[in-house]
Design an enzyme around this catalytic site. Sequence first.
Site, PDB file in Angstrom:
ATOM      1  N   CYS A  99      -5.056  12.151 -11.644  1.00 54.78           N
ATOM      2  CA  CYS A  99      -6.189  12.633 -10.860  1.00 54.78           C
ATOM      3  C   CYS A  99      -5.740  13.089  -9.482  1.00 54.78           C
ATOM      4  O   CYS A  99      -4.732  12.661  -8.967  1.00 54.78           O
ATOM      5  CB  CYS A  99      -7.307  11.580 -10.828  1.00 54.78           C
ATOM      6  SG  CYS A  99      -7.520  10.660  -9.331  1.00 54.78           S
ATOM      7  N   ARG A 157      -8.381   8.681   1.407  1.00 55.06           N
ATOM      8  CA  ARG A 157      -9.334   7.677   0.956  1.00 55.06           C
ATOM      9  C   ARG A 157     -10.338   7.339   2.064  1.00 55.06           C
ATOM     10  O   ARG A 157     -11.550   7.293   1.836  1.00 55.06           O
ATOM     11  CB  ARG A 157      -8.572   6.402   0.549  1.00 55.06           C
ATOM     12  CG  ARG A 157      -9.434   5.191   0.244  1.00 55.06           C
ATOM     13  CD  ARG A 157      -8.581   3.947   0.073  1.00 55.06           C
ATOM     14  NE  ARG A 157      -7.893   3.587   1.313  1.00 55.06           N
ATOM     15  CZ  ARG A 157      -8.410   2.850   2.286  1.00 55.06           C
ATOM     16  NH1 ARG A 157      -9.623   2.372   2.181  1.00 55.06           N
ATOM     17  NH2 ARG A 157      -7.720   2.588   3.387  1.00 55.06           N
ATOM     18  N   ARG A 158      -9.838   7.105   3.275  1.00 56.04           N
ATOM     19  CA  ARG A 158     -10.768   6.779   4.370  1.00 56.04           C
ATOM     20  C   ARG A 158     -11.618   7.991   4.716  1.00 56.04           C
ATOM     21  O   ARG A 158     -12.827   7.868   4.951  1.00 56.04           O
ATOM     22  CB  ARG A 158      -9.979   6.303   5.601  1.00 56.04           C
ATOM     23  CG  ARG A 158      -9.356   4.916   5.397  1.00 56.04           C
ATOM     24  CD  ARG A 158      -8.621   4.437   6.647  1.00 56.04           C
ATOM     25  NE  ARG A 158      -8.026   3.128   6.453  1.00 56.04           N
ATOM     26  CZ  ARG A 158      -6.756   2.825   6.772  1.00 56.04           C
ATOM     27  NH1 ARG A 158      -5.950   3.743   7.299  1.00 56.04           N
ATOM     28  NH2 ARG A 158      -6.295   1.609   6.574  1.00 56.04           N
ATOM     29  N   ARG A 218      -1.881   5.734  17.000  1.00 59.59           N
ATOM     30  CA  ARG A 218      -3.266   6.107  16.711  1.00 59.59           C
ATOM     31  C   ARG A 218      -4.218   5.488  17.723  1.00 59.59           C
ATOM     32  O   ARG A 218      -5.174   6.135  18.158  1.00 59.59           O
ATOM     33  CB  ARG A 218      -3.647   5.661  15.303  1.00 59.59           C
ATOM     34  CG  ARG A 218      -2.857   6.419  14.259  1.00 59.59           C
ATOM     35  CD  ARG A 218      -3.343   6.093  12.877  1.00 59.59           C
ATOM     36  NE  ARG A 218      -2.209   6.045  11.957  1.00 59.59           N
ATOM     37  CZ  ARG A 218      -2.322   5.912  10.644  1.00 59.59           C
ATOM     38  NH1 ARG A 218      -3.507   5.813  10.098  1.00 59.59           N
ATOM     39  NH2 ARG A 218      -1.257   5.877   9.887  1.00 59.59           N
ATOM     40  N   LYS A 268       0.809  -1.216   0.000  1.00 59.06           N
ATOM     41  CA  LYS A 268       0.000   0.000   0.000  1.00 59.06           C
ATOM     42  C   LYS A 268       0.848   1.273   0.000  1.00 59.06           C
ATOM     43  O   LYS A 268       0.420   2.294  -0.522  1.00 59.06           O
ATOM     44  CB  LYS A 268      -0.848  -0.041   1.278  1.00 59.06           C
ATOM     45  CG  LYS A 268      -1.875   1.007   1.403  1.00 59.06           C
ATOM     46  CD  LYS A 268      -2.869   0.647   2.469  1.00 59.06           C
ATOM     47  CE  LYS A 268      -2.339   0.887   3.876  1.00 59.06           C
ATOM     48  NZ  LYS A 268      -3.439   0.691   4.853  1.00 59.06           N
ATOM     49  N   ASP A 269       2.021   1.200   0.593  1.00 61.59           N
ATOM     50  CA  ASP A 269       2.870   2.392   0.725  1.00 61.59           C
ATOM     51  C   ASP A 269       3.887   2.530  -0.402  1.00 61.59           C
ATOM     52  O   ASP A 269       4.691   3.463  -0.401  1.00 61.59           O
ATOM     53  CB  ASP A 269       3.607   2.367   2.078  1.00 61.59           C
ATOM     54  CG  ASP A 269       2.638   2.331   3.251  1.00 61.59           C
ATOM     55  OD1 ASP A 269       1.551   2.930   3.125  1.00 61.59           O
ATOM     56  OD2 ASP A 269       2.959   1.717   4.278  1.00 61.59           O
ATOM     57  N   SER A 286      -5.728   9.141   6.165  1.00 61.56           N
ATOM     58  CA  SER A 286      -5.883   8.678   4.791  1.00 61.56           C
ATOM     59  C   SER A 286      -7.009   9.452   4.101  1.00 61.56           C
ATOM     60  O   SER A 286      -8.157   9.451   4.555  1.00 61.56           O
ATOM     61  CB  SER A 286      -6.188   7.174   4.826  1.00 61.56           C
ATOM     62  OG  SER A 286      -7.013   6.801   3.751  1.00 61.56           O
ATOM     63  N   ARG A 289      -2.473  11.105  12.735  1.00 66.21           N
ATOM     64  CA  ARG A 289      -1.282  10.472  12.151  1.00 66.21           C
ATOM     65  C   ARG A 289      -0.570   9.621  13.181  1.00 66.21           C
ATOM     66  O   ARG A 289      -0.974   9.516  14.335  1.00 66.21           O
ATOM     67  CB  ARG A 289      -0.331  11.557  11.595  1.00 66.21           C
ATOM     68  CG  ARG A 289      -0.673  11.959  10.164  1.00 66.21           C
ATOM     69  CD  ARG A 289       0.579  12.038   9.309  1.00 66.21           C
ATOM     70  NE  ARG A 289       1.272  10.760   9.266  1.00 66.21           N
ATOM     71  CZ  ARG A 289       2.557  10.610   9.044  1.00 66.21           C
ATOM     72  NH1 ARG A 289       3.320  11.661   8.869  1.00 66.21           N
ATOM     73  NH2 ARG A 289       3.090   9.421   9.001  1.00 66.21           N
TER      74      ARG A 289
HETATM   75  N1  LIG Z   1      -0.117   3.794   5.792  1.00 70.61           N
HETATM   76  C1  LIG Z   1       0.305   3.051   6.940  1.00 70.61           C
HETATM   77  C2  LIG Z   1       0.052   1.603   6.775  1.00 70.61           C
HETATM   78  N2  LIG Z   1       0.668   0.905   5.811  1.00 70.61           N
HETATM   79  C3  LIG Z   1       0.215  -0.377   5.860  1.00 70.61           C
HETATM   80  C4  LIG Z   1      -0.682  -0.476   6.907  1.00 70.61           C
HETATM   81  C5  LIG Z   1      -1.426  -1.666   7.324  1.00 70.61           C
HETATM   82  C6  LIG Z   1      -1.091  -2.945   6.607  1.00 70.61           C
HETATM   83  C7  LIG Z   1      -1.612  -3.023   5.210  1.00 70.61           C
HETATM   84  O1  LIG Z   1      -2.506  -2.248   4.807  1.00 70.61           O
HETATM   85  O2  LIG Z   1      -1.124  -3.892   4.481  1.00 70.61           O
HETATM   86  C8  LIG Z   1      -0.778   0.780   7.513  1.00 70.61           C
HETATM   87  C9  LIG Z   1      -1.601   1.155   8.670  1.00 70.61           C
HETATM   88  C10 LIG Z   1      -3.056   1.238   8.364  1.00 70.61           C
HETATM   89  O3  LIG Z   1      -3.432   1.678   7.266  1.00 70.61           O
HETATM   90  O4  LIG Z   1      -3.875   0.875   9.228  1.00 70.61           O
END
Ligand SMILES: NCc1[nH]cc(CCC(=O)O)c1CC(=O)O
Length: 313
Positions: A250, A139-140, A163, A91-92, A137, A157
């Site tokens: 975008c 997105r969230r 958190r 994801k990162d 996020s 953050r």
């Molecule tokens: N951005 C931070 C991050 N990067 C990956 C995860 C969780 C593990 C994953 O999504 O694979 C998280 C924390 C979260 O979003 O709760």
Amino acid sequence: MASSPTLVIGTRGSPLALAQAHETQDRLVAAHGSTGAGWTVEHLPLSIIKTTGDAIQDRPLSEAGGKGLFTKELDIALLEGSIDLAVHSAKDLPTALPEGIAIAGFLPREDVRDAFISHRFRSLDDLPRGAVVGSASLRRQAQVRRLRPDLQVTLLRGNVQTRLAKLERGEVDATLLAMAGLRRLGLTGHVTTVLETDDFLPAVGQGAIAVAIRAEDERVRQALAPILDGPTGQALAAERAFLTILDGSCRTPIAGHARLIGPELEIRGLVLRPDGSESLEAVRRGAPEDAAALGREAGAELRARMPADFLKA
Ligand SMILES: NCc1[nH]cc(CCC(=O)O)c1CC(=O)O
């Protein structure tokens, strides 16, 4: 590049990053026994590398320079040869990797869903009008606002533990975290409800661990082959192709999730206004071999349907 007698795993130092690096280490040991081809596994060293992204705590990373902040120092360590593989949350990872770096593949995917966490309320629906939901996020934030425009959404953050501590102290009424991270940290006891992907779409790559290597390093590629997961690789190929089409063009929040349904791969992609007032979704289904094309098509459909102000200038 001279081959070293061992494999050095590079990771960030957060508890989640370390859990993911240890999982990679454990899977390598399980797959190869005590010695692999030309390297030893008893002491696969972990090299902990501090990244710029870890140092920035006071603003959203989208403002500070984006996802590359978590990977730059690890990429440099790979290219310099001080580590042989780097373990990342998929994801990162940025869509474009630096010259000379490649993703060898992905470990079997964990739960892709987001969790709703609150000490006082049972679900997103149960929150009273005006309640405060904290998340870093976009997105969230956008999906929360789409479902509940009456809530207050604020920036929260820090790593997963930070958190949860802020939630505990009452700084927010609720937060959302990835199930995958909570499971890997043994923290699922905090989960109030799990958000199904039908209602709340995860980030591209959520739940998957990516292993990055030097693009030319066949020794490390071969060592990793037995621990990498094919279906996860297909899902991620679709999701990352989808994101590649969109993240350059975008400027609104993006979500996307691909999965195998029987013999077919399905990708769902979503873009939203940051305030959640409008969203567009695209779905594609087809052969898993065509994963990247399916992702690109879903991305291209959304790009074509997007209002002008969703697009970058
Ligand atoms: N951005 C931070 C991050 N990067 C990956 C995860 C969780 C593990 C994953 O999504 O694979 C998280 C924390 C979260 O979003 O709760």
